[in-house]
Design a protein around this motif. Sequence first.
Motif, PDB file in Angstrom:
ATOM      1  N   LEU A 521      42.888  49.307  10.759  1.00  0.00           N
ATOM      2  CA  LEU A 521      42.025  48.465   9.927  1.00  0.00           C
ATOM      3  C   LEU A 521      42.816  47.262   9.401  1.00  0.00           C
ATOM      4  CD1 LEU A 521      40.033  51.205   8.002  1.00  0.00           C
ATOM      5  CD2 LEU A 521      39.474  50.040  10.137  1.00  0.00           C
ATOM      6  N   ARG A 522      44.079  47.463   9.094  1.00  0.00           N
ATOM      7  CA  ARG A 522      44.914  46.310   8.707  1.00  0.00           C
ATOM      8  C   ARG A 522      44.989  45.312   9.858  1.00  0.00           C
ATOM      9  NH1 ARG A 522      50.889  45.341   8.835  1.00  0.00           N
ATOM     10  NH2 ARG A 522      51.401  43.906   7.140  1.00  0.00           N
ATOM     11  N   SER A 523      45.139  45.825  11.063  1.00  0.00           N
ATOM     12  CA  SER A 523      45.154  44.952  12.236  1.00  0.00           C
ATOM     13  C   SER A 523      43.844  44.183  12.357  1.00  0.00           C
ATOM     14  CB  SER A 523      45.381  45.798  13.498  1.00  0.00           C
ATOM     15  OG  SER A 523      45.314  45.014  14.660  1.00  0.00           O
ATOM     16  N   LEU A 524      42.732  44.870  12.130  1.00  0.00           N
ATOM     17  CA  LEU A 524      41.414  44.236  12.214  1.00  0.00           C
ATOM     18  C   LEU A 524      41.254  43.150  11.151  1.00  0.00           C
ATOM     19  CD1 LEU A 524      38.508  44.140  13.330  1.00  0.00           C
ATOM     20  CD2 LEU A 524      37.942  45.988  11.711  1.00  0.00           C
ATOM     21  N   ILE A 525      41.671  43.436   9.943  1.00  0.00           N
ATOM     22  CA  ILE A 525      41.538  42.471   8.845  1.00  0.00           C
ATOM     23  C   ILE A 525      42.327  41.195   9.146  1.00  0.00           C
ATOM     24  CG2 ILE A 525      42.201  42.045   6.438  1.00  0.00           C
ATOM     25  CD1 ILE A 525      41.450  45.015   5.908  1.00  0.00           C
ATOM     26  N   HIS A 526      43.558  41.356   9.622  1.00  0.00           N
ATOM     27  CA  HIS A 526      44.367  40.162   9.900  1.00  0.00           C
ATOM     28  C   HIS A 526      43.865  39.412  11.131  1.00  0.00           C
ATOM     29  CE1 HIS A 526      47.527  40.239   6.843  1.00  0.00           C
ATOM     30  NE2 HIS A 526      47.376  41.559   6.851  1.00  0.00           N
ATOM     31  N   GLN A 527      43.239  40.119  12.038  1.00  0.00           N
ATOM     32  CA  GLN A 527      42.652  39.414  13.178  1.00  0.00           C
ATOM     33  C   GLN A 527      41.443  38.604  12.734  1.00  0.00           C
ATOM     34  OE1 GLN A 527      43.880  39.442  16.661  1.00  0.00           O
ATOM     35  NE2 GLN A 527      42.680  37.610  16.206  1.00  0.00           N
ATOM     36  N   ARG A 528      40.652  39.145  11.833  1.00  0.00           N
ATOM     37  CA  ARG A 528      39.516  38.385  11.304  1.00  0.00           C
ATOM     38  C   ARG A 528      39.992  37.146  10.533  1.00  0.00           C
ATOM     39  NH1 ARG A 528      34.575  41.473  11.239  1.00  0.00           N
ATOM     40  NH2 ARG A 528      33.791  40.554   9.298  1.00  0.00           N
ATOM     41  N   LEU A 529      41.110  37.306   9.826  1.00  0.00           N
ATOM     42  CA  LEU A 529      41.693  36.150   9.134  1.00  0.00           C
ATOM     43  C   LEU A 529      42.105  35.060  10.131  1.00  0.00           C
ATOM     44  CD1 LEU A 529      44.018  37.725   6.420  1.00  0.00           C
ATOM     45  CD2 LEU A 529      42.002  36.319   6.006  1.00  0.00           C
ATOM     46  N   PRO A 533      39.657  30.342  10.924  1.00  0.00           N
ATOM     47  CA  PRO A 533      39.847  28.893  11.117  1.00  0.00           C
ATOM     48  C   PRO A 533      39.371  28.411  12.481  1.00  0.00           C
ATOM     49  CG  PRO A 533      41.834  29.907  10.216  1.00  0.00           C
ATOM     50  CD  PRO A 533      40.937  31.021  10.632  1.00  0.00           C
ATOM     51  N   GLU A 534      39.548  29.255  13.499  1.00  0.00           N
ATOM     52  CA  GLU A 534      39.092  28.883  14.831  1.00  0.00           C
ATOM     53  C   GLU A 534      37.573  28.738  14.858  1.00  0.00           C
ATOM     54  OE1 GLU A 534      40.515  31.878  17.463  1.00  0.00           O
ATOM     55  OE2 GLU A 534      42.616  31.665  16.871  1.00  0.00           O
ATOM     56  N   GLN A 535      36.888  29.684  14.237  1.00  0.00           N
ATOM     57  CA  GLN A 535      35.432  29.621  14.193  1.00  0.00           C
ATOM     58  C   GLN A 535      34.953  28.427  13.368  1.00  0.00           C
ATOM     59  OE1 GLN A 535      34.547  31.510  16.743  1.00  0.00           O
ATOM     60  NE2 GLN A 535      32.991  32.628  15.622  1.00  0.00           N
ATOM     61  N   GLU A 536      35.682  28.142  12.300  1.00  0.00           N
ATOM     62  CA  GLU A 536      35.284  27.032  11.435  1.00  0.00           C
ATOM     63  C   GLU A 536      35.401  25.698  12.169  1.00  0.00           C
ATOM     64  OE1 GLU A 536      35.946  25.942   6.732  1.00  0.00           O
ATOM     65  OE2 GLU A 536      37.613  26.733   7.880  1.00  0.00           O
ATOM     66  N   GLN A 537      36.420  25.538  13.005  1.00  0.00           N
ATOM     67  CA  GLN A 537      36.597  24.306  13.763  1.00  0.00           C
ATOM     68  C   GLN A 537      35.526  24.148  14.829  1.00  0.00           C
ATOM     69  OE1 GLN A 537      40.570  24.338  15.334  1.00  0.00           O
ATOM     70  NE2 GLN A 537      41.540  24.134  13.317  1.00  0.00           N
ATOM     71  N   GLU A 538      35.097  25.259  15.440  1.00  0.00           N
ATOM     72  CA  GLU A 538      34.097  25.203  16.498  1.00  0.00           C
ATOM     73  C   GLU A 538      32.683  25.087  15.948  1.00  0.00           C
ATOM     74  OE1 GLU A 538      34.698  28.710  18.750  1.00  0.00           O
ATOM     75  OE2 GLU A 538      36.725  28.167  19.417  1.00  0.00           O
ATOM     76  N   GLN A 539      32.509  25.349  14.680  1.00  0.00           N
ATOM     77  CA  GLN A 539      31.185  25.404  14.061  1.00  0.00           C
ATOM     78  C   GLN A 539      30.556  24.015  13.933  1.00  0.00           C
ATOM     79  OE1 GLN A 539      31.207  27.605  10.363  1.00  0.00           O
ATOM     80  NE2 GLN A 539      30.019  26.012   9.378  1.00  0.00           N
ATOM     81  N   GLU A 540      29.328  23.890  14.398  1.00  0.00           N
ATOM     82  CA  GLU A 540      28.573  22.645  14.234  1.00  0.00           C
ATOM     83  C   GLU A 540      28.017  22.573  12.815  1.00  0.00           C
ATOM     84  OE1 GLU A 540      28.403  20.322  16.403  1.00  0.00           O
ATOM     85  OE2 GLU A 540      29.424  21.395  18.026  1.00  0.00           O
ATOM     86  N   PRO A 541      27.828  21.375  12.264  1.00  0.00           N
ATOM     87  CA  PRO A 541      27.325  21.228  10.887  1.00  0.00           C
ATOM     88  C   PRO A 541      26.026  21.973  10.654  1.00  0.00           C
ATOM     89  CG  PRO A 541      28.129  19.130  11.695  1.00  0.00           C
ATOM     90  CD  PRO A 541      28.157  20.064  12.867  1.00  0.00           C
ATOM     91  N   GLU A 542      25.134  21.950  11.645  1.00  0.00           N
ATOM     92  CA  GLU A 542      23.833  22.590  11.441  1.00  0.00           C
ATOM     93  C   GLU A 542      23.905  24.102  11.622  1.00  0.00           C
ATOM     94  OE1 GLU A 542      24.057  21.045  15.711  1.00  0.00           O
ATOM     95  OE2 GLU A 542      24.575  20.379  13.674  1.00  0.00           O
ATOM     96  N   GLN A 543      25.100  24.675  11.943  1.00  0.00           N
ATOM     97  CA  GLN A 543      25.227  26.109  12.165  1.00  0.00           C
ATOM     98  C   GLN A 543      26.038  26.773  11.054  1.00  0.00           C
ATOM     99  OE1 GLN A 543      27.082  26.105  16.044  1.00  0.00           O
ATOM    100  NE2 GLN A 543      25.122  26.394  17.071  1.00  0.00           N
ATOM    101  N   GLU A 544      25.998  26.191   9.863  1.00  0.00           N
ATOM    102  CA  GLU A 544      26.851  26.692   8.794  1.00  0.00           C
ATOM    103  C   GLU A 544      26.405  28.048   8.270  1.00  0.00           C
ATOM    104  OE1 GLU A 544      27.017  23.745   5.817  1.00  0.00           O
ATOM    105  OE2 GLU A 544      28.152  22.315   7.016  1.00  0.00           O
ATOM    106  N   SER A 553      37.195  34.077   4.187  1.00  0.00           N
ATOM    107  CA  SER A 553      36.808  34.647   5.484  1.00  0.00           C
ATOM    108  C   SER A 553      36.514  36.134   5.419  1.00  0.00           C
ATOM    109  CB  SER A 553      37.915  34.394   6.507  1.00  0.00           C
ATOM    110  OG  SER A 553      39.165  34.857   6.022  1.00  0.00           O
ATOM    111  N   LEU A 554      36.932  36.815   4.356  1.00  0.00           N
ATOM    112  CA  LEU A 554      36.677  38.257   4.232  1.00  0.00           C
ATOM    113  C   LEU A 554      35.621  38.559   3.177  1.00  0.00           C
ATOM    114  CD1 LEU A 554      40.371  39.547   4.398  1.00  0.00           C
ATOM    115  CD2 LEU A 554      38.733  39.318   6.275  1.00  0.00           C
TER     116      LEU A 554
END
Length: 674
Positions: A521-529, A533-544, A553-554
């Motif tokens: 679960l620690r591994s999962l939490i740090h992977q989500r962290l 940022p990667e998801q935030e960069q790929e996110q379009e303004p209208e998909q917030e 992020s958690l």
Amino acid sequence: MERADRTKSVANGSGNHQTREQAKSRTALVLYGSETGNAQDVAEEIGTLATRLRFDTTVLDFDSVSLRDIVKPSVFIFAISTTGQGEFPQNARRFWKTLLSSGLKSGVLKKVKFASFGLGDSSYPKFNVAHRMLHGRLVQLGAHAFCDRGEGNEQHPEGHSAALRAWIVALKETLLQTFPLAEDQAPIAEDVFVEPKWKLARNPDCHAQPRGVNGSETSDCPSSEEFPLRNQYTADIIQNHRVTPQDHFQDVRRLGLQLHENYPYKPGAVAIIYPKNFPQDVQDFIDLMDWREIADQPLKLITSDPNAPSSSSHPPSPLRHLNLTPDGHLHLTSSQARIHLTLRWLLENVLDIMSIPRRSFFASLSHFATTTTEDSAYQKDRLLELANPDLIDELWDYTTRPKRTILEVMMDFTTIQIPWSYALSTLPQIKGRQFSIATGGAQTSCDRGFTRLELLVAIANPPSPIIKYRPRHGVCTRYIAALQPHSHLTIGLQPGYLDPQPHDLATPALMIGPGTGIAPLRSLIHQRLAWAPEQEQEQEPEQEIGLKSSKQSLKGDILLFGCRSSTADFFYKDEWASLATNHGLKVLTAFSRDAVHPRKYVQDVLREEGPAIYQLLVERKGKLYLCGSSGNMPKGVREALVDVFVAEGGMVREGAEEMLGVMERDGRYWQETW
């Protein structure tokens, strides 16, 4: 000399030659799918039975054969474990994928006659599902199951052995009915020694090495020499320190490792550590067996079947998982060095003399017993009692209850010596132990790009109510406790079953991990962290809507951790506080033996936090990840979730159970317990 001569005459007698000749038209292929080795042990027991019924028998893992190989033998028998969330073991996945091919027509396996035994754990939602799916697919393709399938349950007081005993009896009866022996033939009696297909012999082409060169005979610690395993990784030990107080009942270690290469992994991945035996235990066993003169002499593997092809893969070598050269050397890949195969090396690295013996071990040992003296006759009778499947309580009282090891057994049976040439066929092999990796995201690599990983290991030293003069140890965790920083070890790596994806960030997660179950679960939490940022960069303004800020992020995720004490075994305590403050993680705790906090288990906290749990899992369709010890904990969590659904959702219990079933089918209920 009398004992050795007697063994030789039995092993090479005419009865064994007749066995080979008569078995030519009767062939059995026994396959196993196994993660921890239990299914392999079952397969080997099945193989022994088939051999005694005069089948020419081969035992292999599933992924070592092709689909056409199961059509060739007279009978195909398999043992398979269910792992993860109803998953197939790693060494059976390729075979299963082949079996699912849409190009296979109904009836393609109509010539196959098979039987099967499954190993499962009823604390998992999908109990024995891999076995049932494989059995069903074979029948769908036309194969005929000549024997009712057997299923073992690790939650039974005797483990899977309870069901296996009854199924083995049924298997023997149906094999004899379906494949009757000729009128002048009979099964090979249990008291007749069957020559193994492989045995050890002196290697005249090699010169003896000085004592201790293969290991560390003069050291109190196991050898730090590379283990020449196929498909292995060499890891440097960065840290190995205790994280629980010295006065705490359990020693828990944070073991930090760094590979010499890059191996990307996801949360849920496991590292496989192959333990080694300690030099003094090895020397004690050598002395007991009177192997001192041969212990450091170069050896080689030879096949005892004169009709077998010269290929090293048939019959399958018991050391096929090692980098063993044709001239009998062990090849160390990282240093390009070679060392001799010796008995001492096998005892240090391969043969599991510190494990609790199984019934089959005593059956094998009985063939080397004599009746020339009163003591030897008594010890042989005792071995036969322990090998008798009808006296399983006797075996449990002698082995499992006191946790008596093979080394200690041989200290009791002083009149018996195993001929060194049969060491590989008599003694079990050390199996790798799996540990969930506790690192994820940015923690998985170092500055040079090499892979890093951390394990959270509870050192096992269970007390024995009977044998008090010799401490009990877990074979692998004792080895881990002795590992020194700046040394190295050989590990295996396997992907896990949690299967998280970057788009999962839009779905809240409930993560429940008591004790060392917190590691994946620690591994999962740090992977989500790391994904945020990667998801935030790929996110379009209208998909917030639905995605989170990397700074929070958690937010919406819940971590529920359980342990004994807030001061002794609250693993990664400061880290959780930081993640709660800086990234919005909600941390819930349950302390079962704490001086300050009231006594609680994780299932108690689930009920207390019912509204938040219901909102996350039902209203927001979140995912649940459950990791830790199998048995009562997963059952208690499941029962608590049913209570939450009933109390917060107004459901009847049947509806709440169905809701959990829907979560499982939709991939929103992941359980990884051991």
